[in-house]
Design a protein around this motif. Structure first.
Motif, mmCIF file in Angstrom:
data_model
loop_
_atom_site.group_PDB
_atom_site.id
_atom_site.type_symbol
_atom_site.label_atom_id
_atom_site.label_comp_id
_atom_site.label_asym_id
_atom_site.label_seq_id
_atom_site.Cartn_x
_atom_site.Cartn_y
_atom_site.Cartn_z
ATOM 1 N N GLN A 163 11.257 4.816 19.584
ATOM 2 C CA GLN A 163 12.698 4.674 19.391
ATOM 3 C C GLN A 163 13.057 3.426 18.584
ATOM 4 O OE1 GLN A 163 14.274 4.800 23.374
ATOM 5 N NE2 GLN A 163 13.704 6.962 23.684
ATOM 6 N N ASN A 164 12.269 2.368 18.734
ATOM 7 C CA ASN A 164 12.587 1.085 18.081
ATOM 8 C C ASN A 164 11.872 0.896 16.743
ATOM 9 O OD1 ASN A 164 14.226 0.361 20.258
ATOM 10 N ND2 ASN A 164 12.510 -0.540 21.389
ATOM 11 N N ARG A 165 11.286 1.937 16.230
ATOM 12 C CA ARG A 165 10.554 1.800 14.965
ATOM 13 C C ARG A 165 11.497 1.567 13.787
ATOM 14 N NH1 ARG A 165 10.936 7.433 15.639
ATOM 15 N NH2 ARG A 165 11.204 8.691 13.733
ATOM 16 N N GLU A 166 10.930 0.954 12.767
ATOM 17 C CA GLU A 166 11.633 0.714 11.501
ATOM 18 C C GLU A 166 11.127 1.735 10.483
ATOM 19 O OE1 GLU A 166 12.131 -2.953 8.248
ATOM 20 O OE2 GLU A 166 10.626 -3.059 9.843
ATOM 21 N N VAL A 167 12.031 2.338 9.727
ATOM 22 C CA VAL A 167 11.647 3.340 8.728
ATOM 23 C C VAL A 167 12.084 2.854 7.349
ATOM 24 C CG1 VAL A 167 11.796 5.748 8.005
ATOM 25 C CG2 VAL A 167 11.930 5.183 10.444
ATOM 26 N N ILE A 168 11.117 2.770 6.432
ATOM 27 C CA ILE A 168 11.387 2.294 5.072
ATOM 28 C C ILE A 168 10.927 3.360 4.081
ATOM 29 C CG2 ILE A 168 11.055 0.430 3.402
ATOM 30 C CD1 ILE A 168 9.886 -0.223 6.883
ATOM 31 N N LYS A 169 11.754 3.629 3.090
ATOM 32 C CA LYS A 169 11.421 4.629 2.071
ATOM 33 C C LYS A 169 10.801 3.959 0.850
ATOM 34 C CE LYS A 169 13.251 8.597 -0.482
ATOM 35 N NZ LYS A 169 14.424 9.483 -0.703
ATOM 36 N N PHE A 170 9.756 4.586 0.315
ATOM 37 C CA PHE A 170 9.087 4.104 -0.892
ATOM 38 C C PHE A 170 9.029 5.236 -1.910
ATOM 39 C CE2 PHE A 170 7.623 1.496 2.553
ATOM 40 C CZ PHE A 170 7.527 0.217 2.030
ATOM 41 N N PRO A 171 9.093 4.925 -3.223
ATOM 42 C CA PRO A 171 9.096 3.577 -3.802
ATOM 43 C C PRO A 171 10.402 2.842 -3.525
ATOM 44 C CG PRO A 171 9.431 5.208 -5.522
ATOM 45 C CD PRO A 171 9.131 5.971 -4.270
ATOM 46 N N ARG A 172 10.269 1.520 -3.354
ATOM 47 C CA ARG A 172 11.453 0.705 -3.141
ATOM 48 C C ARG A 172 12.186 0.510 -4.454
ATOM 49 N NH1 ARG A 172 8.858 -4.188 0.330
ATOM 50 N NH2 ARG A 172 7.136 -3.813 -1.105
ATOM 51 N N LYS A 173 13.506 0.484 -4.371
ATOM 52 C CA LYS A 173 14.305 0.262 -5.567
ATOM 53 C C LYS A 173 14.125 -1.174 -6.037
ATOM 54 C CE LYS A 173 17.910 3.677 -4.640
ATOM 55 N NZ LYS A 173 19.365 3.898 -4.437
ATOM 56 N N LYS A 174 13.969 -1.331 -7.338
ATOM 57 C CA LYS A 174 13.834 -2.674 -7.894
ATOM 58 C C LYS A 174 15.191 -3.379 -7.880
ATOM 59 C CE LYS A 174 9.951 -1.574 -10.928
ATOM 60 N NZ LYS A 174 9.466 -1.532 -12.328
ATOM 61 N N GLU A 175 15.162 -4.638 -7.449
ATOM 62 C CA GLU A 175 16.397 -5.396 -7.395
ATOM 63 C C GLU A 175 16.848 -5.781 -8.791
ATOM 64 O OE1 GLU A 175 15.927 -8.730 -4.883
ATOM 65 O OE2 GLU A 175 15.452 -7.553 -3.089
ATOM 66 N N SER B 251 7.903 10.538 -3.087
ATOM 67 C CA SER B 251 8.298 9.410 -2.250
ATOM 68 C C SER B 251 7.685 9.554 -0.861
ATOM 69 C CB SER B 251 9.823 9.341 -2.146
ATOM 70 O OG SER B 251 10.326 10.523 -1.548
ATOM 71 N N VAL B 252 7.586 8.441 -0.133
ATOM 72 C CA VAL B 252 7.035 8.457 1.229
ATOM 73 C C VAL B 252 7.916 7.610 2.138
ATOM 74 C CG1 VAL B 252 4.660 8.802 0.446
ATOM 75 C CG2 VAL B 252 5.506 6.478 0.825
ATOM 76 N N LEU C 156 0.839 -1.210 0.000
ATOM 77 C CA LEU C 156 0.000 0.000 0.000
ATOM 78 C C LEU C 156 0.871 1.255 0.000
ATOM 79 C CD1 LEU C 156 -2.735 -1.084 2.575
ATOM 80 C CD2 LEU C 156 -3.042 -0.772 0.109
ATOM 81 N N ALA C 157 1.946 1.240 0.766
ATOM 82 C CA ALA C 157 2.868 2.379 0.780
ATOM 83 C C ALA C 157 3.492 2.578 -0.596
ATOM 84 C CB ALA C 157 3.958 2.144 1.833
ATOM 85 N N GLU C 158 3.812 1.479 -1.260
ATOM 86 C CA GLU C 158 4.370 1.555 -2.611
ATOM 87 C C GLU C 158 3.387 2.232 -3.550
ATOM 88 O OE1 GLU C 158 7.395 0.991 -5.382
ATOM 89 O OE2 GLU C 158 7.498 0.349 -3.291
ATOM 90 N N LYS C 159 2.123 1.852 -3.464
ATOM 91 C CA LYS C 159 1.084 2.474 -4.300
ATOM 92 C C LYS C 159 0.997 3.979 -4.047
ATOM 93 C CE LYS C 159 -1.000 -0.764 -6.780
ATOM 94 N NZ LYS C 159 -1.136 -0.672 -8.269
ATOM 95 N N LEU C 160 1.016 4.376 -2.785
ATOM 96 C CA LEU C 160 0.893 5.793 -2.445
ATOM 97 C C LEU C 160 2.115 6.591 -2.880
ATOM 98 C CD1 LEU C 160 -0.745 5.538 1.097
ATOM 99 C CD2 LEU C 160 -1.830 6.342 -1.004
ATOM 100 N N SER C 161 3.244 5.915 -3.080
ATOM 101 C CA SER C 161 4.459 6.615 -3.520
ATOM 102 C C SER C 161 4.478 6.863 -5.021
ATOM 103 C CB SER C 161 5.702 5.810 -3.111
ATOM 104 O OG SER C 161 5.860 4.651 -3.927
#
Length: 400
Positions: free
Chosen positions: A381-393, A237-238, A227-232
């Protein structure tokens, strides 16, 4: 003859005054980011319109597919360039018109003769091109006022430029022009639609999701990633902030009566969102709540939830019914992701008989038996942060 540029028409931007240039600049930057993976494009912004140039047919196809998702655009048209001869313009006109749905349509030719050295007058050009179009497409009829198809011919010093197809844009304002806000992204149908509506109003998004393993699994998390990918893909970017929520949620269920755990849980989420909002320099919290849809979305529940924050809480779906929300979700491509059968932490911990009209003083009373502050700080403090769109491998990266 080649289709090597796109004319972009502004929508709501056209109503702006002295700050119009900042909105246009934001739109230009969003377009550049949207097509950052295409090496052969150039963007030129003018006061009343914008041009995107490319000599690559593959890039042109990518632009036509992605551009309808960029907010701030009313419409756009592919432009075909050809030589400054009557024969070349007639041939290009046939190629441009042939791409359109013509059955039962009316049309006219509109000529802008900016190059006054061109040896033919405007009326002569219109007649030559128009009559040739009618010979090749007899299903068309001429109509000078408000035709279905308007073939525009722009004669400049460096060539002739033709367009007829008008593709609707996403409208709204360029993402980023309206500040930044934090969207509470659950994984359900509503919250991505709420995010979409705020993106359309020019708001850049940070996303926050509450993850409670082992009660919620990695497939539920991957659903939120999708869903985050779609919104990006709407021009900006998000960042997604994944909050470890298990310990805090279990503590709520220990201390608070079962029928108000939903309200209390959402209050904890709001407190965490407030801290992430401050760290990300966001200006508001966005939720996908729709009035009366579930027990936690009554006015009494919303009042109890809001009591823990002084930040603005934006609810773009508050007056929308479920069918409207589903229709939008299907349009933007999030519906099929949202209905995957992997539940989020709110769904799994839903009590059998939740209070629809919780009293704030009672909720606060039960929460006061334990201090949640330390657990809230740890979760942030322990959250994970991921940037979207993700780079394609790159499957062949190891071989390079």
């Amino acid at each position: 003859m080649k289709t090597n540029q796109i004319l972009v028409r502004y929508g709501e931007l056209s109503t702006k005054g002295k700050n119009r240039s900042s909105f246009i600049g934001r739109l230009r930057d969003n377009i550049r980011q949207m097509f950052a993976d295409l090496e052969n494009i150039r963007v030129k912004a003018e006061r009343d319109r914008m041009f995107i140039f490319t000599d690559s047919e593959e890039d042109m196809q990518q632009i036509l597919e992605r551009l309808p998702k960029v907010f701030g655009i009313q419409s756009f048209s592919p432009v075909t360039e050809t030589a400054l001869t009557m024969e070349a313009m007639q041939e290009a006109a046939i190629a441009v018109i042939d791409k359109l749905d013509l059955e039962g349509k009316t049309f006219k030719v509109n000529v802008n003769r900016a190059n006054k050295d061109f040896p033919h007058e405007k009326l002569e050009i219109m007649q030559a091109i128009g009559s040739n179009v009618l010979r090749n497409f007899p299903e068309l009829t001429v109509q000078m006022k408000k035709p279905d198809i308007e073939l525009k011919v722009d004669i400049r010093e460096n060539g002739a430029f033709l367009m007829a197809e008008v593709i609707q844009g996403a409208g709204g304002l360029p993402v980023g022009a309206g500040g930044k806000a934090l969207l509470m992204l659950s994984g359900g149908i509503d919250s991505p639609v709420a995010g979409y509506h705020m993106l359309k109003r020019g708001v850049r998004l940070e996303l926050i999701h509450f993850f409670s393993p082992p009660f919620t699994n990695d497939r539920a998390k991957e659903k939120v990633f999708d869903l985050a990918e779609k919104l990006s893909h709407f021009g900006s970017s998000v960042n997604l902030h994944v909050i470890p929520f298990t310990e805090l949620q279990q503590e709520v269920h220990k201390q608070v009566p079962d029928n108000i755990t939903m309200t209390s849980t959402r209050r904890m989420m709001m407190k965490i969102a407030d801290l992430v909002l401050a760290e990300t320099k966001s200006q508001a919290i966005i939720t996908g709540e729709s009035l009366g849809q579930v027990a936690s979305q009554t006015l009494e529940s919303l009042n109890a939830i809001n009591a823990v924050t002084n930040s603005p809480v934006l609810r773009p779906l508050i007056a929308a019914d479920k069918l409207e929300i589903i229709e939008t979700a299907q349009k933007i491509g999030t519906y099929d992701i949202s209905i995957r059968p992997f539940e989020d932490c709110c769904t799994i911990f839903t009590p059998a008989n939740p209070k629809t009209k919780p009293k704030l003083e009672k909720v606060e009373y039960y929460e006061n038996f334990v201090s949640f502050d330390e657990l809230i700080q740890e979760a942030v403090q322990n959250r994970e942060v991921i940037k979207f769109p993700r780079k394609k491998e790159n499957k062949f990266e190891d071989l390079l």
